[in-house]
Scaffold this motif. Structure first.
Motif, short mmCIF file in Angstrom:
data_model
loop_
_atom_site.label_atom_id
_atom_site.label_comp_id
_atom_site.label_asym_id
_atom_site.label_seq_id
_atom_site.Cartn_x
_atom_site.Cartn_y
_atom_site.Cartn_z
N PHE A 295 9.51 15.73 -9.58
CA PHE A 295 10.02 14.62 -8.98
C PHE A 295 9.00 13.50 -8.44
O PHE A 295 8.06 14.27 -8.01
CB PHE A 295 11.31 14.83 -8.14
CG PHE A 295 12.41 15.47 -8.73
CD1 PHE A 295 13.31 14.57 -9.38
CD2 PHE A 295 12.34 16.74 -8.89
CE1 PHE A 295 14.57 15.23 -9.97
CE2 PHE A 295 13.76 17.15 -9.66
CZ PHE A 295 14.57 16.40 -10.01
N MET A 296 9.27 12.39 -8.30
CA MET A 296 8.60 11.44 -7.66
C MET A 296 8.99 11.14 -6.52
O MET A 296 10.50 10.97 -6.35
CB MET A 296 8.18 10.12 -8.81
CG MET A 296 7.35 10.52 -9.72
SD MET A 296 7.05 8.90 -10.71
CE MET A 296 8.81 8.41 -10.99
N ALA A 297 8.36 10.55 -5.21
CA ALA A 297 8.98 10.15 -4.14
C ALA A 297 7.88 9.17 -3.39
O ALA A 297 6.91 9.45 -3.62
CB ALA A 297 9.17 11.19 -3.19
N VAL A 298 8.34 8.13 -2.67
CA VAL A 298 7.78 7.33 -1.61
C VAL A 298 7.82 7.78 -0.56
O VAL A 298 8.89 7.74 0.02
CB VAL A 298 8.20 5.82 -1.96
CG1 VAL A 298 7.18 4.92 -0.97
CG2 VAL A 298 8.04 5.17 -3.34
N GLY A 299 6.91 8.55 -0.12
CA GLY A 299 7.29 9.18 1.41
C GLY A 299 7.93 10.54 1.17
O GLY A 299 7.80 11.34 0.25
N ILE A 300 9.15 10.44 1.89
CA ILE A 300 10.29 11.56 1.53
C ILE A 300 11.36 11.10 0.86
O ILE A 300 12.21 11.56 0.44
CB ILE A 300 10.65 12.04 3.10
CG1 ILE A 300 11.23 10.78 3.80
CG2 ILE A 300 9.54 12.71 3.74
CD1 ILE A 300 11.82 11.34 5.27
N ILE A 301 11.33 9.56 0.32
CA ILE A 301 12.46 9.18 -0.34
C ILE A 301 12.29 9.37 -1.88
O ILE A 301 11.15 8.80 -2.58
CB ILE A 301 12.24 7.44 -0.22
CG1 ILE A 301 12.44 7.17 1.29
CG2 ILE A 301 13.38 6.95 -0.79
CD1 ILE A 301 12.48 5.93 1.70
N PRO A 302 13.00 10.23 -2.62
CA PRO A 302 13.05 10.43 -4.03
C PRO A 302 13.18 9.03 -4.76
O PRO A 302 14.05 8.35 -4.39
CB PRO A 302 14.06 11.58 -4.31
CG PRO A 302 15.00 11.32 -3.10
CD PRO A 302 14.18 10.95 -1.97
N ASP B 48 0.73 -1.25 -0.21
CA ASP B 48 0.04 0.06 0.09
C ASP B 48 1.00 1.38 0.09
O ASP B 48 1.35 1.69 1.19
CB ASP B 48 -0.79 -0.05 1.39
CG ASP B 48 -1.93 1.16 1.08
OD1 ASP B 48 -1.88 1.98 0.13
OD2 ASP B 48 -2.83 1.12 2.10
N VAL B 49 1.25 1.87 -1.14
CA VAL B 49 2.23 2.92 -1.31
C VAL B 49 1.59 4.07 -1.85
O VAL B 49 0.60 4.03 -2.89
CB VAL B 49 3.35 2.17 -2.30
CG1 VAL B 49 4.40 3.42 -2.64
CG2 VAL B 49 4.03 1.04 -1.92
N GLN B 50 2.09 5.21 -1.46
CA GLN B 50 1.60 6.42 -2.05
C GLN B 50 2.93 7.17 -2.79
O GLN B 50 3.80 7.35 -2.08
CB GLN B 50 1.13 7.39 -0.88
CG GLN B 50 0.68 8.96 -1.35
CD GLN B 50 -0.13 9.77 -0.38
OE1 GLN B 50 -1.13 9.47 -0.12
NE2 GLN B 50 0.76 10.68 0.01
N LEU B 51 2.74 7.44 -3.91
CA LEU B 51 3.66 8.15 -4.68
C LEU B 51 3.33 9.70 -4.57
O LEU B 51 2.16 10.15 -4.91
CB LEU B 51 3.77 7.64 -6.17
CG LEU B 51 4.18 6.31 -6.58
CD1 LEU B 51 4.14 6.23 -7.90
CD2 LEU B 51 5.60 6.07 -5.88
N ASN B 52 4.45 10.34 -4.39
CA ASN B 52 4.25 11.87 -4.05
C ASN B 52 5.07 12.48 -5.29
O ASN B 52 6.06 12.27 -5.44
CB ASN B 52 4.56 12.36 -2.60
CG ASN B 52 3.94 11.95 -1.48
OD1 ASN B 52 2.73 11.85 -1.58
ND2 ASN B 52 4.74 11.33 -0.69
N PHE B 53 4.31 13.46 -6.07
CA PHE B 53 4.80 14.32 -7.35
C PHE B 53 4.89 15.73 -6.60
O PHE B 53 3.68 16.32 -6.13
CB PHE B 53 3.87 13.96 -8.28
CG PHE B 53 3.86 12.69 -8.77
CD1 PHE B 53 4.29 12.30 -9.88
CD2 PHE B 53 2.94 11.79 -8.14
CE1 PHE B 53 4.35 11.06 -10.49
CE2 PHE B 53 2.90 10.26 -8.83
CZ PHE B 53 3.55 10.07 -10.08
#
Length: 334
Positions: free
Chosen positions: A317-324, A308-313
């Motif tokens: 750039f894309m990141a999972v959480g705070i990890i780019p 259950d993952v949220q990709l942040n744009f």
């Protein structure tokens, strides 16, 4: 009685005159459109155009249609093509696709689309722009193939695109394909086990997209409306033990750069890694690294077999959480 007969005769004459006028307008409009495309550098040809459908509809039947847009690198050849509308209202348009292969060429490859019972119903807003209010596409069995084999196919497909009454730039999308099946080519490249089912259990999409402007005639002749917001309620794909869900809430700027979130849920994600490694998409070292990271994410969701993952744009750039994890893709319709 005689008066009634005369009324019916006059109405019949008026109806025939209206059908002829409507048919002349449709034929002239198509001839002008093809000529305009040629004037802008397209290939736009057909061998024959006939009017049929009297008295209830006006239908233009075209044979040997060839369209090619050099700027987009797209070319389509259809053995037949029909466009029609009820005699009483030209804004409800029906397009019938041929029950014979359609040739499609892109800069990447040439392919053949075989569609059975393909029909599109368009509801257009009155006016010269022919703004799209609703599109409904339905087919029976269809397949996309190349010279080396079948790419994809399905038992049927339905697609609807409905304009919002409150915002003309916003459209609701629903798409479903029953019995969707990857063909021999993708199964071979991905090294799908022979024991796997031939078809997907489910392939569905439901969402809303707000564009820079409404879809109309200029979308074909000139530039495409560009997405500005994407609200994906749910996209689901289920195949054998694999099940993937997507949801999205994105804003897209004028350069096509998205900002927002995409939520991904995946069941039996380890099997996906197995397929990726078997297909040569990842090497064993990368697979171990990916499995280690995904295992940690899966533990957060409470089920080691589900992600259950949220990709942040943000800021391109894309990141999972705070990890780019890399640059964001540009969302631009060509």
């Amino acid at each position: 009685m005689r008066r009634l007969i005369w009324i019916l005769v006059i109405l019949s004459i008026l109806w025939c005159a209206w059908w002829a006028l409507f048919g002349f307008g449709l034929k002239t409009g198509l001839e002008t459109w093809f000529q305009d495309r040629r004037d802008t550098g397209w290939q736009a040809e057909y061998s024959r155009l006939e009017l049929n459908g009297f008295p209830g509809r006006v239908r233009a039947d075209l044979t040997d249609v060839a369209l090619a847009d050099p700027s987009a690198g797209l070319a389509i050849t259809l053995p037949t093509f029909s466009i029609s509308a009820p005699t009483y209202w030209p804004g409800d348009v029906t397009i019938d696709l041929p029950n014979a292969p359609i040739q499609v060429a892109t800069p990447q490859q040439k392919s053949e689309v075989d569609v059975q019972g393909g029909k599109a119903d368009l509801r257009l807003h009155p006016g010269t722009a022919l703004e799209l209010e609703q599109l409904s596409l339905a087919t029976s069995q269809w397949a996309i193939s190349t010279k080396t084999g079948v790419l994809y196919g399905a038992d049927d497909m339905t697609l609807s695109m409905v304009q919002s009454q409150s915002d003309p730039n916003k459209y609701a999308f629903v798409a479903r394909a029953a019995g969707f099946s990857p063909g021999d080519i993708p199964r071979s490249k991905l090294r799908i086990p022979a024991s796997w089912p031939v078809t997907f259990d489910k392939l569905e999409l439901d969402g809303n997209i707000t564009f820079s402007r409404p879809w109309d005639l200029d979308a074909i002749e000139d530039t495409r409306p560009q997405p500005r917001t994407i609200q994906l309620k749910l996209a689901e794909a289920a195949w054998a033990d694999l099940r993937v869900f997507f949801a999205a809430d994105l804003r897209v700027d004028a350069d096509g750069v998205p900002t927002g979130t995409v939520n991904i849920q995946a069941e039996n994600w380890q099997t996906m890694l197995d397929l990726a490694q078997d297909a040569g998409l990842v090497n064993p070292t990368m697979r171990q690294q990916a499995e280690k990271g995904l295992s940690q994410l899966a533990r957060f969701s409470g089920d080691p077999n589900a992600l259950d993952v949220q990709l942040n744009f943000k800021a391109g750039f894309m990141a999972v959480g705070i990890i780019p994890i890399g640059p964001a893709p540009r969302l631009v319709l060509r």
